[in-house]
Structures are given as structure tokens and as C-alpha cells.
Design a protein around this motif. Sequence first.
Motif, short mmCIF file in Angstrom:
data_model
loop_
_atom_site.label_atom_id
_atom_site.label_comp_id
_atom_site.label_asym_id
_atom_site.label_seq_id
_atom_site.Cartn_x
_atom_site.Cartn_y
_atom_site.Cartn_z
N ASN A 9 32.31 14.42 35.61
CA ASN A 9 33.07 12.88 35.77
C ASN A 9 34.49 13.25 36.65
OD1 ASN A 9 34.13 14.55 33.56
ND2 ASN A 9 34.99 12.58 32.54
N PHE A 10 34.93 12.08 36.88
CA PHE A 10 36.12 12.05 37.92
C PHE A 10 35.90 12.80 39.32
CE2 PHE A 10 38.08 12.62 33.65
CZ PHE A 10 38.51 11.21 33.46
N ASP A 11 34.41 12.53 39.84
CA ASP A 11 34.05 13.01 40.67
C ASP A 11 34.36 14.62 41.05
OD1 ASP A 11 32.44 13.17 43.10
OD2 ASP A 11 34.26 12.26 44.39
N THR A 12 34.30 15.42 39.80
CA THR A 12 34.53 16.81 39.92
C THR A 12 33.38 17.70 40.39
OG1 THR A 12 36.28 16.38 38.02
CG2 THR A 12 35.41 18.72 38.41
N SER A 13 33.59 18.44 41.28
CA SER A 13 32.66 19.53 41.73
C SER A 13 33.25 20.81 41.96
CB SER A 13 32.02 19.09 42.97
OG SER A 13 32.88 19.02 44.04
N GLN A 14 32.30 21.79 41.55
CA GLN A 14 32.67 23.29 41.86
C GLN A 14 31.44 23.95 42.50
OE1 GLN A 14 32.95 26.58 39.07
NE2 GLN A 14 35.12 26.21 39.30
N ILE A 15 31.61 24.57 43.43
CA ILE A 15 30.70 25.93 44.10
C ILE A 15 31.09 26.95 43.85
CG2 ILE A 15 30.80 24.97 46.06
CD1 ILE A 15 27.82 25.36 46.72
N SER A 16 30.34 27.94 43.51
CA SER A 16 31.09 29.37 43.52
C SER A 16 29.65 30.10 43.55
CB SER A 16 31.68 29.49 42.18
OG SER A 16 30.99 29.89 41.37
N GLY A 17 29.99 31.41 44.32
CA GLY A 17 28.91 32.29 44.53
C GLY A 17 29.51 33.77 44.83
N ALA A 18 28.39 34.74 44.68
CA ALA A 18 28.76 36.04 45.09
C ALA A 18 27.22 36.70 45.67
CB ALA A 18 29.27 36.91 43.87
N VAL A 19 27.83 37.67 46.50
CA VAL A 19 26.72 38.47 47.00
C VAL A 19 27.39 39.93 47.07
CG1 VAL A 19 27.04 38.33 49.43
CG2 VAL A 19 24.97 38.91 48.66
N SER A 20 26.15 40.88 46.65
CA SER A 20 26.74 42.35 46.43
C SER A 20 25.79 43.15 46.80
CB SER A 20 27.12 42.55 45.10
OG SER A 20 27.66 43.97 45.04
N GLY A 21 25.93 44.45 47.39
CA GLY A 21 24.94 45.42 47.47
C GLY A 21 25.62 46.37 48.58
N PRO A 22 24.41 47.49 48.64
CA PRO A 22 24.82 48.74 49.48
C PRO A 22 24.86 48.37 50.83
CG PRO A 22 22.66 48.81 48.71
CD PRO A 22 23.33 47.65 48.01
N LEU A 23 25.63 48.80 51.93
CA LEU A 23 25.60 48.83 53.14
C LEU A 23 24.98 50.04 53.71
CD1 LEU A 23 29.03 46.91 53.90
CD2 LEU A 23 26.83 45.84 53.78
N SER A 24 25.43 51.25 53.07
CA SER A 24 24.85 52.74 53.28
C SER A 24 24.71 53.32 52.17
CB SER A 24 25.67 52.89 54.39
OG SER A 24 26.89 53.60 53.78
N ASP A 25 24.39 54.67 52.23
CA ASP A 25 24.47 55.27 51.17
C ASP A 25 25.74 55.55 50.43
OD1 ASP A 25 21.63 55.76 51.44
OD2 ASP A 25 21.82 57.61 52.63
N THR A 26 26.80 55.45 51.05
CA THR A 26 28.19 55.65 50.40
C THR A 26 29.06 54.42 50.38
OG1 THR A 26 28.63 56.44 52.87
CG2 THR A 26 27.97 57.90 51.37
N LEU A 27 28.56 53.31 51.07
CA LEU A 27 29.46 52.21 51.10
C LEU A 27 28.75 50.92 50.62
CD1 LEU A 27 32.03 51.08 52.39
CD2 LEU A 27 30.78 50.55 54.47
N SER A 28 29.40 50.27 49.82
CA SER A 28 28.84 48.97 49.32
C SER A 28 29.85 47.86 49.32
CB SER A 28 28.39 48.93 47.77
OG SER A 28 29.33 49.62 46.92
N ALA A 29 29.21 46.42 49.25
CA ALA A 29 30.46 45.50 49.59
C ALA A 29 29.97 44.44 48.53
CB ALA A 29 30.42 45.09 51.05
N ARG A 30 31.08 43.24 48.39
CA ARG A 30 30.66 42.36 47.54
C ARG A 30 31.57 41.21 48.13
NH1 ARG A 30 28.89 41.92 42.33
NH2 ARG A 30 29.12 39.59 41.63
N PHE A 31 30.93 40.15 48.49
CA PHE A 31 31.82 38.67 48.60
C PHE A 31 31.53 37.63 47.84
CE2 PHE A 31 32.02 34.76 50.92
CZ PHE A 31 33.15 34.63 51.45
N ALA A 32 32.96 37.14 47.31
CA ALA A 32 32.70 35.97 46.35
C ALA A 32 33.61 34.72 46.93
CB ALA A 32 33.17 36.54 45.03
N PHE A 33 33.29 33.48 46.16
CA PHE A 33 34.16 32.43 46.66
C PHE A 33 33.87 31.51 45.68
CE2 PHE A 33 29.83 31.18 47.76
CZ PHE A 33 29.77 29.66 47.60
N VAL A 34 34.84 30.47 45.66
CA VAL A 34 34.82 29.28 44.82
C VAL A 34 35.34 28.05 45.60
CG1 VAL A 34 37.03 29.65 43.83
CG2 VAL A 34 35.42 28.33 42.54
N ARG A 35 34.89 26.91 45.49
CA ARG A 35 35.27 25.57 45.92
C ARG A 35 35.46 24.68 44.84
NH1 ARG A 35 38.03 22.22 47.97
NH2 ARG A 35 37.47 20.68 49.70
#
Length: 782
Positions: A201-227
Amino acid sequence: MGRSTKTNRMIGAASATAPMALIVAALLPGHALGQTAPAAAGQTTPVSSQSGAVGQGDIVVTAQRRSENIQDVPITIEAFSGDSLKKLGVEAAADLGKIATNVVVSLPQGAGNQPAITIRGIGLNVNNSNNSGPNGIYVDEFYLSAPTSQAFAMFDLDRVEVLKGPQGTLYGRNTSGGAINFITAKPTNTFEGYLDARYGNFDTSQISGAVSGPLSDTLSARFAFVRNYSEGYNYNTFLNRRQNGADDESFRASLLYKPTPDLRILVVGHVSHVDRLPDNYAHLGAFEPGSVETGSPVVCSVAATYASQCVDIYNQPSDPKRYSIASSRTEHLKVTDRGVVGRIEWSPGTITVTSVTGYNYNQRFLPEDSDSSPYRELEVNWGNNSNEFTQELRVNQTKENYNWVAGVYYLHERLNQNQDYALLLDIDRFYGPGAGDGLASRQFARNTQVTDAYAAFGQGEYNLTRTLRLVLGGRFTHERRSFLFNSQVQYQSGGMDNFTPLAQVADSTSRLQNSAFSYRIGLNFKPMPGVLAYATLTTGFKGGDFNGGFLSPDPAQAAYQQRPVKPEKVTTYEVGIKTTFLDRAVTFNAALFYNDYRDMQLFALVPSPIGPLNLAANAEKARTYGADIDLTVRPVRNLTLSAQVGLLNTKLVRFLLVADPTVPDYSGNQLAFSPKLSTFLQAQYHIPIGESQAIDLQYSATYKGRQFLDATNDPYTTQQAYWTQDARVALTISQLELSAFVRNLGNTYYATAAFNSISPFGYVQPNYAPPRTYGVGAKINF
């Protein structure tokens, strides 16, 4: 102006109907305990708290700069998983107050602005952007010094740890009341992610998410957001639109590099932005109708003021409708925050070397319509920006019979304030041309604060016997700080919107240096598995401070305001027990504490020629004592009941404010933000309905006892006791979760802030918490 009084208070009794069924169920688990089976796979992990054996596994925390089961840590801690926080609707630091006992968190200036955090009665009841409170806020081990940087969105977290009591040894300055650790989710070795959307109610919205995983054998990454977006729950009758909503977004990126088995390099960067109309206070007139015209306004009673039966200095009546305002300001609150933290961990053998380097930039502009009316009674523009850099280097080792950690720390911060106020600029409209001459005024403040802090610390534990362990720790801190005051004022002359030339109020620089040694002495006793008893003697230290608010045009008061306040020091005695028994079906923890404060830093409102102003001062002596109690029970399979109770008694033993000629002695008063009783109750029931389907039911209730505003214990800004209740139901189908939720189920009407502006403006300004809100959500994991 003096916004310190905007805190978690209001007048009038709020709903105090206790959900007794849940209390009885949580505290009297019954005969089924001995038949409890292990938790089922997929069962939701309970939100709280100190208990180490919950759900399928133990809670692991890093409160002592190493990973430990929470039940083995001799500190009162409430720990919450990121998933639990999300399900409870805890989405900002200010929301923690509703699920942590003996903790109050309010937003004196509304969402998007700095929180006022109080732990066991210890906080700083002021909203000046240069005054860090006595409870440290840490994100991924980076200390956030600037208060306005602490109003961040909570998203994609691994967990939050609330540490109660002084943390002066391992955490250092500005943790004389406690510390809160926010630990973000880290990159993973396998690909995973989620997308979560909600609408209410009150026209309230939220969208959030994340993606994570390896980029190579020694490097991994994660990206997250919220609106986040919301039209808001207040209705602005002047602008004909809703207000007190949301319009913000935050992003975080993390990289984890592991070139060798004993070396880990983590870099976490974030950016967030807020751009919306600011929150507004309610406007409650406090003068008796008909008395303003006489030139000697009569102040209404508390009850009449909150019943909207009175008028303000402009003789304007209060709007009796709840959540109704009439602000004429259309400028937007704008906040930008960005930073990066780098953590290097090297473990050659049994020694681990850790380096944590951080930088954060925060900029805020808040156009506050303090009176929330169409007329210019009091308007304040709060502008500030800060640059902070910290570096910590530590070494630790853990062996079977002992462990230790030692390190050094450095902080540098430069904070600029660009703020101004305007008061009674429309008074000529109501009292005739020239009525505001010499009375209506504007002040402009351009201040700069520079802080450098250095510390060396160490703490170790040694097994005296098989069951008894000695804890010793110490930290030496040295701090240098300077504050440049530059303030000018002008008064109306020759009618409305005509002013005298600017006159200098202050153009000076004040400096201070503080050094302190904090220590911890403790004994841990583990007579059997699942039982830890402990006793600790700890001290804490908060460095000296400056008043970063507006200065009085009275030279004597202005000189007093520019004096730095002395450091505050605390000595704390605590005994506690942590237990897990009946095959992990019951977890019971309790702690008793006593805090002895000397030179406690307080901000009190005192009269001045331009209305009430903040004055920073030291209370010679104060004390708090109480208990934290935590019980988690699993009476039957898939059902978890928990109850946290906080008991608190606070007192200003000696506090003589010589700068206040009206009521100079506040000795004997209760501390601000200090309800004598606070509770958090929760019930969770997991119902499997198939191999990969389940229904989860969740109910929680929060109680906060009566709270005073500040050292004055002003009855016009006192929040009475209240209950709030939340509920949630979720259906899980494989990787998809569908949910519905209700928050503030009973539609309890209570204030999160209030400010007494009766002298001279004739009103009180509560800032009310949201009414009942509800919505639906969908989350998909991949």
C-alpha cells in the motif's frame, strides 16, 4: 536549530495490549520439549539472537575479530541473518530498534538521515552532522564516523551483530555504549543469485537482487542492488500529494581474489543515492485559542496539545487528521554515499595477518520545513559532506589453550557543514507590517571539523584450567580534533524580507586532544558442554566533541556553545550465562550489567533569543543497570518460539547545566531513549507440503516501555509505552517464494521523533511512525 529533541516519543497512550498468548507460549514451553526432533531441512532460521544453536546450525559471529560460535563469546550479542532481517522488514539501520531489546534507534529528521542509536540507555540525543554517537557502526569492519553516512539501506547482507556494552578494546573510540556490525554477503565459488520484488500500500515497491560466482579459478565476484519507491503515508494538504515516502537506490560490487590457499584479497565498493521530498513532522499547536491575540499566549496542556485543540504563534489551528501535514517546501532531500573497503588476509601457518583499508564519502542536503506548515515559522537547510579514511592492521593466532590478537588503527576525517535557518519570516502577515523587525532572523553557518585518531590494541585469552579461561585486553587511543566555527546572522529590518547586513556571530577555531586507555578483564567458565558463564570488567571511551549546531546570537551563550566537551568514560560490570540444552531444543541466555559513567556527553535544549538551542555538556556522573534475557524454544518439530527481554534502569546522578538559567539541575532524571522494559517475541512455523514445497508462517511483536526525550524529561515529548505486531506467510515452490506480509498489524499510532518548539513558535513536532502497511512479494533463487 535544536533538533536533538526529535526522538522516539509522543504524548498520549499508545496501544499497550500485550499479545499474551505468544508470551505464555514463548516463556512456558511445556512438556513437549523432551520429545523435540532435530530441525527439518529447509526450516527457516530464527531471527535472533544470542542463541548459538538455531535451525540447522550454529550462529557464527566475528565480534572478537575471529570466527566463533555465538554461544562461546562472553559478550551480550544479538545476531540476525540477512534472510531473517528481510523477512521481518528490517531494511535500514533504524529498523533494528524494533527487533533488538535494550536498543532504541530513531530517525530524528526522518528516513534518509542519520539515526540516533541508543544501547542500554547510552546514546547521543542530537542530530548535528559532526557528532558521532557512542555506539560504533561498522560495515565489513569499516567504521562509519560521519553520522549521515549511517542511514544506509540494508540489502544483501550475510548478518548483523549487535554488541551490547563497551567495546573499547577491539573496536576503540566511540563504542562506550556498544557496536553494530553489518556484514555483507560475499562472492561465492559457485554461480548463484536471486531476484526479489515486493509491492504494498501507499504505492510502495522494492526490487532487489544479487548475482555471484567465479570469474576464474582464483577470482570471484558478487553484484547486488536495491531500488525503493513509495508515495508515503503522510498527506500534504498544501501540495495535494503524499509525502514521507521513498525514492532511492543502492549498488554494491565485491571481488574476492584467492591466488594462494593462505592469501585472500577482498574489495567491496558501494554507491547509493536518495532524491525525494523529505519526511515532515506533524504540526501541533500548543497555545490556547484566543490567548495569542492578547500578546501573552497561554500554553495548552499536554492532552489538549495532542488532541489538536490548540493554535501556534501564527494563531493557526492544528489539523486533527492523523498523518496530515501542510508543508509548502518543494526542495528535495538529496544524499549521495560512496565508498570502498579493501581487506587482505594472509595466513602463513598459525598466524593470520589482516589489513582493512577503507574510504567513504557522504554528502547530504536536507531542506527541513521544521513547522510543516504553509507559513515560514522555522525552516532549516542542513548541508554537509565528509571524507573519511581508515586503516587497521592486526595479527592474531588461535591455539588450543590460548588465542590473541594485536593491532594498530588510524582514522582521518574531514567534515564540512553548510547550514542555515530562517525563523518567523512570515510574522508580518499575521501581526502587521514591521512586526518582525528585530525578531525575524536568518543565520548562516559554515563549519569544518578535522579528526585524526590513532590506536594500538591487543586482547588475549588463556586457559587457566580445563574449564576456566582468563581474558585480558587493552587499547590506547590518541585523538586530535579541530573545529572551525563561522556563523553570521541578520535580522528583519524595514518589513518582511528586508534584513540588516550580516553580523558575525563566530569566526574561530577550537582544538582538543584526548588520550585514553581502555581495558577488558574477564573470566569464562565452561563446566560442561553447552554452558558458558562469564564475568567481565570493561571500560569504554568516547573522545571530546564540539557542538556543530547553530550558535546563539547571545555572545555568552555562543561562547559556551563553542567550548569542547570533555571525553566520556564508562566502567561496566557484567555477568552472564549462555546455555543450550535438551538436545538443542532450548537456548537460554541472560546477562546482568551495571554501567558507571563519568562526564557523559549530553545535548540539552536551553532557551535563547532565537528559540531553543542545543548545548553540549558533560553530566558529571550517570549510571545504568539492567538485564538482557534471551530464550529460544523448539517445542515440536518445525516450530520455533523466541523471546528477548530487556530490563533497564537509568539515572543522571549529577548533571548541573550552568548554561541553562531556567532549570539548571537535571540530576535524578532518566536518560533518553531508555524504556525500562523492551521485548521482542517471535513465532515461526515451517510446514512441508511436498519434496520441494513448504509454507512458512511468521509472527512477531515488539514492546517498548515509556521513553523520555532527553535530559529534561519534557512531558510534551514523551513517548508512552506501545506494542507493534507484524505477520508474514510464504509459500515456497522449489526456487520460487511467494509471500504476503502485514506490518504494524494493530495500526499502533506512535511517534519516532518529537521536538518541543512551544517557545517561541507555539507548537510541538511529532514525527509519527508508519501506520499499518501490507503487501505481497515474490522471490526467485537461481
